[in-house]
Enzyme design. Structure first.
Site, PDB file in Angstrom:
ATOM      1  N   GLU A 158       0.896  -1.079  -0.164  1.00 30.23           N
ATOM      2  CA  GLU A 158      -0.144  -0.097  -0.219  1.00 30.23           C
ATOM      3  C   GLU A 158       0.944   1.255   0.011  1.00 30.23           C
ATOM      4  O   GLU A 158       0.674   2.136  -0.627  1.00 30.23           O
ATOM      5  CB  GLU A 158      -1.025   0.015   1.287  1.00 30.23           C
ATOM      6  CG  GLU A 158      -1.982  -0.954   1.086  1.00 30.23           C
ATOM      7  CD  GLU A 158      -1.294  -2.398   1.827  1.00 30.23           C
ATOM      8  OE1 GLU A 158      -2.411  -3.275   2.090  1.00 30.23           O
ATOM      9  OE2 GLU A 158      -0.090  -2.588   2.113  1.00 30.23           O
ATOM     10  N   PRO A 160      11.085 -14.972  -1.864  1.00 32.54           N
ATOM     11  CA  PRO A 160       9.972 -15.117  -1.143  1.00 32.54           C
ATOM     12  C   PRO A 160       9.326 -13.749  -0.582  1.00 32.54           C
ATOM     13  O   PRO A 160       9.792 -12.984  -0.378  1.00 32.54           O
ATOM     14  CB  PRO A 160      10.593 -15.991   0.388  1.00 32.54           C
ATOM     15  CG  PRO A 160      11.886 -16.081  -0.076  1.00 32.54           C
ATOM     16  CD  PRO A 160      12.303 -15.384  -1.440  1.00 32.54           C
ATOM     17  N   ARG A 161       7.744 -13.961  -0.419  1.00 34.50           N
ATOM     18  CA  ARG A 161       7.172 -12.819  -0.071  1.00 34.50           C
ATOM     19  C   ARG A 161       7.685 -12.193   1.469  1.00 34.50           C
ATOM     20  O   ARG A 161       7.933 -11.047   1.784  1.00 34.50           O
ATOM     21  CB  ARG A 161       5.739 -13.140   0.018  1.00 34.50           C
ATOM     22  CG  ARG A 161       4.738 -11.880   0.424  1.00 34.50           C
ATOM     23  CD  ARG A 161       5.088 -10.655  -0.478  1.00 34.50           C
ATOM     24  NE  ARG A 161       3.942  -9.594   0.039  1.00 34.50           N
ATOM     25  CZ  ARG A 161       4.287  -8.669   0.810  1.00 34.50           C
ATOM     26  NH1 ARG A 161       5.644  -8.515   1.264  1.00 34.50           N
ATOM     27  NH2 ARG A 161       3.539  -7.572   0.995  1.00 34.50           N
ATOM     28  N   GLY A 214      13.432  -5.076  -0.573  1.00 35.82           N
ATOM     29  CA  GLY A 214      13.316  -3.935  -1.415  1.00 35.82           C
ATOM     30  C   GLY A 214      14.177  -4.140  -2.683  1.00 35.82           C
ATOM     31  O   GLY A 214      14.608  -3.098  -3.495  1.00 35.82           O
ATOM     32  N   GLU A 215      14.554  -5.443  -3.231  1.00 36.64           N
ATOM     33  CA  GLU A 215      15.306  -5.694  -4.376  1.00 36.64           C
ATOM     34  C   GLU A 215      14.467  -6.425  -5.562  1.00 36.64           C
ATOM     35  O   GLU A 215      15.003  -6.967  -6.438  1.00 36.64           O
ATOM     36  CB  GLU A 215      16.296  -6.619  -3.917  1.00 36.64           C
ATOM     37  CG  GLU A 215      17.517  -5.912  -3.164  1.00 36.64           C
ATOM     38  CD  GLU A 215      18.782  -6.698  -3.062  1.00 36.64           C
ATOM     39  OE1 GLU A 215      19.725  -5.990  -3.279  1.00 36.64           O
ATOM     40  OE2 GLU A 215      18.775  -7.937  -2.797  1.00 36.64           O
ATOM     41  N   ASN A 239       0.783  -8.140  -6.815  1.00 30.99           N
ATOM     42  CA  ASN A 239       0.564  -7.216  -7.887  1.00 30.99           C
ATOM     43  C   ASN A 239       1.448  -7.684  -9.004  1.00 30.99           C
ATOM     44  O   ASN A 239       2.665  -7.419  -8.980  1.00 30.99           O
ATOM     45  CB  ASN A 239       1.069  -5.629  -7.137  1.00 30.99           C
ATOM     46  CG  ASN A 239       0.848  -4.697  -8.112  1.00 30.99           C
ATOM     47  OD1 ASN A 239       0.258  -5.010  -9.244  1.00 30.99           O
ATOM     48  ND2 ASN A 239       1.290  -3.454  -7.644  1.00 30.99           N
ATOM     49  N   LEU A 266       1.676  -5.946 -11.836  1.00 32.01           N
ATOM     50  CA  LEU A 266       1.822  -4.442 -12.389  1.00 32.01           C
ATOM     51  C   LEU A 266       3.639  -4.288 -12.304  1.00 32.01           C
ATOM     52  O   LEU A 266       3.960  -3.496 -13.096  1.00 32.01           O
ATOM     53  CB  LEU A 266       1.047  -3.262 -11.759  1.00 32.01           C
ATOM     54  CG  LEU A 266      -0.352  -3.340 -12.369  1.00 32.01           C
ATOM     55  CD1 LEU A 266      -0.988  -2.156 -11.668  1.00 32.01           C
ATOM     56  CD2 LEU A 266      -0.504  -3.392 -13.974  1.00 32.01           C
ATOM     57  N   GLU A 267       4.015  -4.527 -11.091  1.00 30.76           N
ATOM     58  CA  GLU A 267       5.323  -4.102 -11.172  1.00 30.76           C
ATOM     59  C   GLU A 267       6.362  -4.917 -11.972  1.00 30.76           C
ATOM     60  O   GLU A 267       7.272  -4.532 -12.414  1.00 30.76           O
ATOM     61  CB  GLU A 267       5.813  -4.625  -9.684  1.00 30.76           C
ATOM     62  CG  GLU A 267       5.285  -3.834  -8.501  1.00 30.76           C
ATOM     63  CD  GLU A 267       5.193  -4.358  -7.035  1.00 30.76           C
ATOM     64  OE1 GLU A 267       4.993  -3.375  -6.083  1.00 30.76           O
ATOM     65  OE2 GLU A 267       5.426  -5.631  -6.939  1.00 30.76           O
TER      66      GLU A 267
END
Length: 422
Positions: A61, A266-267, A308-309, A333, A335-336
């Site tokens: 978000e 991994p998330r 963040g990578e 998502n 879209l990334e």
């Protein structure tokens, strides 16, 4: 009635709440140095002048709101921006990416006393809430102060819609506190209206406005050199069970595509050791990024268990499977990946991005697979047909670009609340 009951439970349940928070502290899920913010105690003084308070639940978000925050700072530079989130990972990312004039604090735990302490210190002039995180005490206390509030990118999933309809009085009280509710889709806007929102519409999904994820140029060059000409694909933002599926796909394809490298992100990066152990038990040779292991000729799986990578790996892999869509439900998502020309594959459990996934399928910009066998066949086909892979990636990028005007539309809706003297 339900709001009063909730307030009483969260007030009387103070000992249990503190015990729960102490457990989270012990597990590293709370920021010890800034823990007072979770109790409503500000970590810094309030800046002088007008203040917009923006609340986003976590990483996804907050990242989707960054283009809006940057636009607000550019167009309304006299306004300060306070962004609140609830997780350590989101705080870390926002510390790196928030523009000048925007600050981050942890959102207070939803007790009336904490909410009042937070609001009394920051005294925001406008509040923008993202997506679907409704904290009753925080919202109701803000409403008593006549604080204008707007819901951005509102999302009401099928399960949330069913659950909220069991408590119609409570959700109506909460939604009535918002002057405007902007749904991600027309369906979300209609559901928000049905649940009690007074003023709803949809002008698009802010996730379409996000720029391409960043990547460190040196790290990218190093990994390109390590991978060389090996064929590779990526399983992105995976949840428990999907790493084993990716491993099984690798095992079945490594003879067909010599030198195949599978990258798994991994998330939750903290699962890196667990993922490695599971894949090793399947006879796969893995390397973990968090422990600085390099990719060599014997590496089957590269586990990118860092924060963040993701933008780095979307630039490396032409084929991307979107996680949380085959085993866990909801999806992540797409879209990334689309913004970086990736050929996109996802499972059938994309309820959190239902309309976006449908658009990808309709415009032949993504492939939906129902199980491990179908994923294996799709990866095999795209590896074997690079022209089709590139075409699919280009179509995905076009889908992402088609909705780029959503940021202008959202700014148009917010303009009346940002006028001087509002």
């Amino acid at each position: 009635m339900m709001l009063s009951l909730y307030r009483a439970v969260t007030t009387l349940g103070y000992p249990l709440i503190r015990f729960y928070l102490s457990r989270r502290l012990a597990r590293g899920k709370e920021d010890r140095a800034r823990f007072g913010e979770r109790l409503g105690r500000a970590g810094m003084p309030r800046p002088m002048g007008k203040l917009i308070w923006i609340h986003a639940a976590s990483v996804g978000e907050s990242l989707s709101l960054l283009p809006l925050i940057e636009r607000l700072r550019a167009d309304f530079s006299s306004w300060n921006i306070l962004l609140t989130t609830g997780t350590v990972t989101s705080a870390t990312l926002m510390a790196e990416r928030l523009p000048d004039g925007a600050i981050h604090q942890y959102v207070p735990v939803d007790r009336a006393a904490y909410a009042e302490r937070f609001l009394s210190h920051w005294q925001p002039d406008l509040a923008l809430w993202a997506e679907s995180e409704f904290w009753p005490n925080l919202i109701s206390r803000a409403a008593t102060k006549s604080l204008p509030m707007v819901l951005l990118n509102g999302r009401v999933s099928n399960s949330s819609y069913r659950n909220w309809r069991r408590f119609p009085g409570l959700i109506r009280r909460l939604l009535e506190a918002f002057s405007l509710c902007l749904g991600q889709t027309n369906i979300d806007a209609a559901r928000l209206s049905d649940l009690g929102a007074k003023n709803t519409k949809s002008v698009g999904n802010l996730k379409f406005a996000a720029p391409a994820l960043p990547a460190d140029a040196l790290a990218l060059d190093i990994l390109i050199a390590q991978i060389g000409t090996r064929p590779c694909w990526l399983a992105s933002s995976t949840h428990k069970g999907e790493e084993e599926i990716a491993g099984a796909v690798h095992l079945s394809l490594k003879e067909i595509h010599p030198g195949l490298l599978t990258i798994i992100v991994p998330r939750h990066p903290g699962r890196g050791a667990e993922v490695e152990a599971s894949l090793n038990s399947m006879g796969l040779k893995s390397a973990r990024r968090s422990t600085a292991e390099k990719i060599n000729d014997g590496t089957d799986i590269y586990i990118a268990d860092t924060m963040g990578e993701l933008g780095l790996f979307y630039r490396l892999a032409p084929i991307v499977f979107i996680g949380k869509s085959l085993v866990s439900s909801g999806g992540q998502n797409p879209l990334e990946a689309a913004r970086l020309d990736c050929a996109i594959i996802f499972g059938p459990l994309m309820s959190n991005f239902e309309e976006i996934a449908a658009t990808f399928i309709q415009k032949q910009a993504g492939l939906e697979v129902v199980d491990e066998a179908a994923l294996r066949d799709s990866v095999d086909h795209l590896l074997s047909h690079p022209d089709e892979c590139a075409k699919l990636g280009q179509a995905a990028t076009q889908v992402a670009e088609d909705e780029a005007g959503v940021l202008d539309a959202v700014m148009g809706e917010l303009a009346p609340y940002l006028k001087e003297g509002h």
